[in-house]
Design an enzyme around this catalytic site. Structure first.
Site, PDB file in Angstrom:
ATOM      1  N   ASP A  63      13.674   7.386  -1.879  1.00 21.92           N
ATOM      2  CA  ASP A  63      14.998   7.210  -1.041  1.00 21.92           C
ATOM      3  C   ASP A  63      15.270   7.885   0.180  1.00 21.92           C
ATOM      4  O   ASP A  63      16.234   8.507   0.359  1.00 21.92           O
ATOM      5  CB  ASP A  63      16.335   7.388  -1.985  1.00 21.92           C
ATOM      6  CG  ASP A  63      16.474   6.489  -3.247  1.00 21.92           C
ATOM      7  OD1 ASP A  63      15.646   5.386  -3.013  1.00 21.92           O
ATOM      8  OD2 ASP A  63      17.165   6.866  -4.131  1.00 21.92           O
ATOM      9  N   HIS A  93       3.055  -0.562  -4.075  1.00 20.48           N
ATOM     10  CA  HIS A  93       1.767   0.019  -4.229  1.00 20.48           C
ATOM     11  C   HIS A  93       1.829   1.574  -4.572  1.00 20.48           C
ATOM     12  O   HIS A  93       1.432   1.789  -5.591  1.00 20.48           O
ATOM     13  CB  HIS A  93       0.687  -0.522  -3.507  1.00 20.48           C
ATOM     14  CG  HIS A  93      -0.384   0.429  -3.242  1.00 20.48           C
ATOM     15  ND1 HIS A  93      -1.563   0.469  -4.376  1.00 20.48           N
ATOM     16  CD2 HIS A  93      -1.086   1.491  -2.503  1.00 20.48           C
ATOM     17  CE1 HIS A  93      -2.486   1.685  -4.253  1.00 20.48           C
ATOM     18  NE2 HIS A  93      -2.328   2.197  -3.127  1.00 20.48           N
ATOM     19  N   HIS A 159      -5.717   7.641   8.285  1.00 20.07           N
ATOM     20  CA  HIS A 159      -4.422   7.444   7.595  1.00 20.07           C
ATOM     21  C   HIS A 159      -4.023   8.553   6.805  1.00 20.07           C
ATOM     22  O   HIS A 159      -2.950   9.212   6.610  1.00 20.07           O
ATOM     23  CB  HIS A 159      -4.148   6.255   7.202  1.00 20.07           C
ATOM     24  CG  HIS A 159      -4.923   5.819   5.687  1.00 20.07           C
ATOM     25  ND1 HIS A 159      -5.892   5.259   5.656  1.00 20.07           N
ATOM     26  CD2 HIS A 159      -4.350   6.272   4.436  1.00 20.07           C
ATOM     27  CE1 HIS A 159      -6.180   5.339   4.215  1.00 20.07           C
ATOM     28  NE2 HIS A 159      -5.078   6.087   3.525  1.00 20.07           N
ATOM     29  N   LYS A 277     -19.333   3.533 -24.524  1.00 15.01           N
ATOM     30  CA  LYS A 277     -18.941   2.304 -24.959  1.00 15.01           C
ATOM     31  C   LYS A 277     -18.108   1.514 -23.690  1.00 15.01           C
ATOM     32  O   LYS A 277     -17.944   0.386 -23.913  1.00 15.01           O
ATOM     33  CB  LYS A 277     -18.321   1.974 -26.115  1.00 15.01           C
ATOM     34  CG  LYS A 277     -16.955   2.619 -26.379  1.00 15.01           C
ATOM     35  CD  LYS A 277     -16.426   2.567 -27.594  1.00 15.01           C
ATOM     36  CE  LYS A 277     -15.051   3.124 -27.927  1.00 15.01           C
ATOM     37  NZ  LYS A 277     -14.362   2.600 -29.075  1.00 15.01           N
ATOM     38  N   HIS A 299     -12.864 -11.200   4.097  1.00 13.64           N
ATOM     39  CA  HIS A 299     -12.860 -12.766   4.556  1.00 13.64           C
ATOM     40  C   HIS A 299     -13.030 -13.051   5.774  1.00 13.64           C
ATOM     41  O   HIS A 299     -12.554 -12.402   6.691  1.00 13.64           O
ATOM     42  CB  HIS A 299     -11.440 -13.407   3.599  1.00 13.64           C
ATOM     43  CG  HIS A 299     -11.371 -14.776   3.866  1.00 13.64           C
ATOM     44  ND1 HIS A 299     -11.273 -15.504   5.017  1.00 13.64           N
ATOM     45  CD2 HIS A 299     -11.450 -15.686   2.865  1.00 13.64           C
ATOM     46  CE1 HIS A 299     -11.198 -16.883   4.680  1.00 13.64           C
ATOM     47  NE2 HIS A 299     -11.337 -16.904   3.329  1.00 13.64           N
TER      48      HIS A 299
HETATM   49 ZN    ZN Z   1      -3.292   3.406  -2.011  1.00 16.97          ZN
END
Ligand code: ZN
Length: 493
Positions: A63, A93, A159, A277, A299
């Site tokens: 916040d 994210h 960044h 495994k 892309h």
């Molecule tokens: Zn990240």
């Protein structure tokens, strides 16, 4: 006096805080004069992880204007112009990474009590997860990977650097140090610990230089950003989230990783390891990464659009004025030097350029015209790309192909009408340069009649000559697994 002494007055003023204080807390304060903070976890619903319970200190960080800024920064930059579902932002994210960091920390703590993981350790790891992407600029990797290197050549900014500066700014501006102390953090070591987790170098085979935690807790540094093997909760979140929004199938299951992860000692260092495994599941993780790079991050059209946005940003750079500390003005490329200005810099700058006034400076109008071309889908043309069979060939081949491609463009632009010299040039180059064989991709260059036919004919002729000379060479997509950096492309503007 009341305000200073305890949170009781805040109890009346601040309803959110009041929720976290109870009658027991009030009684405790009356008797002892100390604040008694009850941690009521707040629940966030998320399409990827379901209901996530977050510690009130994390909610305090969420916040703030510095964190809310991430709502306006697209996770996948220009990919949203290609995949209509890729509209997710750094905000969700980051919350997802904080949640997973808590889950992994808690899992290790429960399964291996001998590691002495404390609740404070886990809270710090979660804060690092929450804040690791605070420093992203407009369109995420476009800003630090494409725009800044061109706007400020030689500047080594990344960044993560801004994430650290922004974290400091966030804590200071919102007076969070007291709140952190209230929730049991030891600021002298925990602030260092959090920042070291957000941005650190690979410390393998080096002496332990970190100040936040001792060497026997080195594994904690691998939860958010793992420099040893790249397996960390940041990737778990963005793989799952990106796949969900892109509509790409994901076979990697991070829940299994959480269940099978253990800390083991390897060469004197404590690392987060996974059961043998689980090898297939981990291979699947890297395969997911490969797919995402191929289908979305690298892309062809994503890259073209990001090149166009970068061009527009470069033209608009000095005309974008952002007010920072002490009313000082910063521009698009210098906002990284002042966190107050940087807080105001988001993807919204795209609309700002797009809607600039008709009497704006010429450069700004040029930038606007580039962005209008994106909106109207009048994109730069894709001319070609290089693909490699062996990663070790990358350096020399990229160099040869890029030089060739640049010469081709220059030659073509200057000799639009003379077909044969261009044809001969292409014929020679495609015969001699053994890797540049995709010139026929230029067949789509409709803006420049003559070139496409020329490139098409000569590349096929060249390819035929080369096949005769060297035998049929299979051109396959193979070395994509490390993503960016192994594919080059150029486009005709
Ligand atoms: Zn990240």
């Amino acid at each position: 006096m009341w305000e200073k002494k305890s949170g009781i007055l805040q109890y009346e003023i601040n309803k959110r805080l009041a929720l976290r204080r109870t009658g027991v807390g009030l009684l405790f304060w009356v008797i002892t004069g100390l604040d008694f903070v009850v941690c009521v976890l707040q629940v966030f619903n998320d399409p990827i992880h379901g209901h996530m319970e977050l510690h009130p200190l994390l909610v305090k960080i969420i916040d703030t204007p510095q964190f809310q800024r991430l709502r306006s920064i697209r996770q996948l930059g220009g990919t949203y112009f290609v995949y209509p579902g890729a509209s997710h932002n750094r905000f969700e994210h980051s919350i997802g990474v904080a949640h997973l960091a808590g889950q992994l920390g808690q899992a290790l703590k429960t399964k291996q009590p001998g590691l002495n993981i404390t609740d404070r350790d886990i809270l710090c790891v979660q804060i690092a997860g929450l804040c690791h992407d605070l420093g992203h600029g407009p369109f995420s990797h476009l800003y630090d990977g494409m725009f800044i290197p061109k706007a400020r050549p030689g500047n080594k900014w990344k960044h993560e650097t801004a994430s650290l500066a922004m974290f400091d700014h966030l804590v200071k501006c919102n007076k969070l140090e007291d709140v952190m102390k209230q929730y049991g953090l030891n600021l002298s070591e925990d602030l260092d610990f959090i920042k070291e987790m957000i941005d650190r170098d690979n410390d393998k085979d080096q002496e332990w230089l970190h100040k936040g935690r001792p060497k026997d807790k080195s594994f904690l540094y691998e939860i958010v950003s793992n420099k040893t093997n790249g397996i960390d909760v940041d990737k778990f979140d963005y793989f799952a989230r990106d796949c969900y929004h892109l509509g790409v199938q994901i076979n990697f299951d991070y829940h299994r990783f959480l269940k099978f992860a253990r800390v083991c000692e390897v060469d004197g260092w404590k690392h987060i390891c996974v059961r043998d495994k689980e090898e297939d599941n981990m291979t699947e993780m890297f395969h997911t990464r490969l797919c995402l790079h191929r289908r979305a991050y690298q892309h062809k059209v994503t890259k073209i659009i990001e090149t166009m946005i970068t061009d527009a940003f470069l033209k608009a750079d000095k005309h974008i004025k952002i007010e920072g500390t002490g009313k000082k003005t910063f521009r698009l490329s210098t906002a990284i030097d002042d966190m107050e200005a940087y807080t105001k810099l988001t993807d919204a700058v795209f609309e700002k350029i797009l809607n600039c006034a008709f009497d704006a400076p010429q450069e700004l109008r040029d930038a606007r015209d580039i962005l209008r071309r994106i909106i109207n889908r009048d994109l730069y043309r894709f001319l070609g790309e290089t693909r490699f069979e062996d990663p070790t060939e990358v350096c020399t081949n990229v160099f040869v192909d890029v030089v060739f491609l640049h010469f081709s463009i220059i030659l073509f632009e200057n000799m639009k009408t003379s077909f044969f010299p261009t044809f001969l040039f292409f014929l020679c180059m495609t015969s001699l340069c053994c890797h540049y064989s995709e010139m026929y991709a230029a067949f789509s260059v409709v803006r420049c009649p003559g070139f496409a036919q020329c490139a098409f004919l000569s590349s096929w002729s060249g390819l035929s000559v080369r096949r005769l000379m060297t035998g049929i060479r299979r051109l396959t997509w193979t070395t994509f697994n490390s993503g960016a950096g192994q594919r080059t492309f150029q486009s005709i503007r």
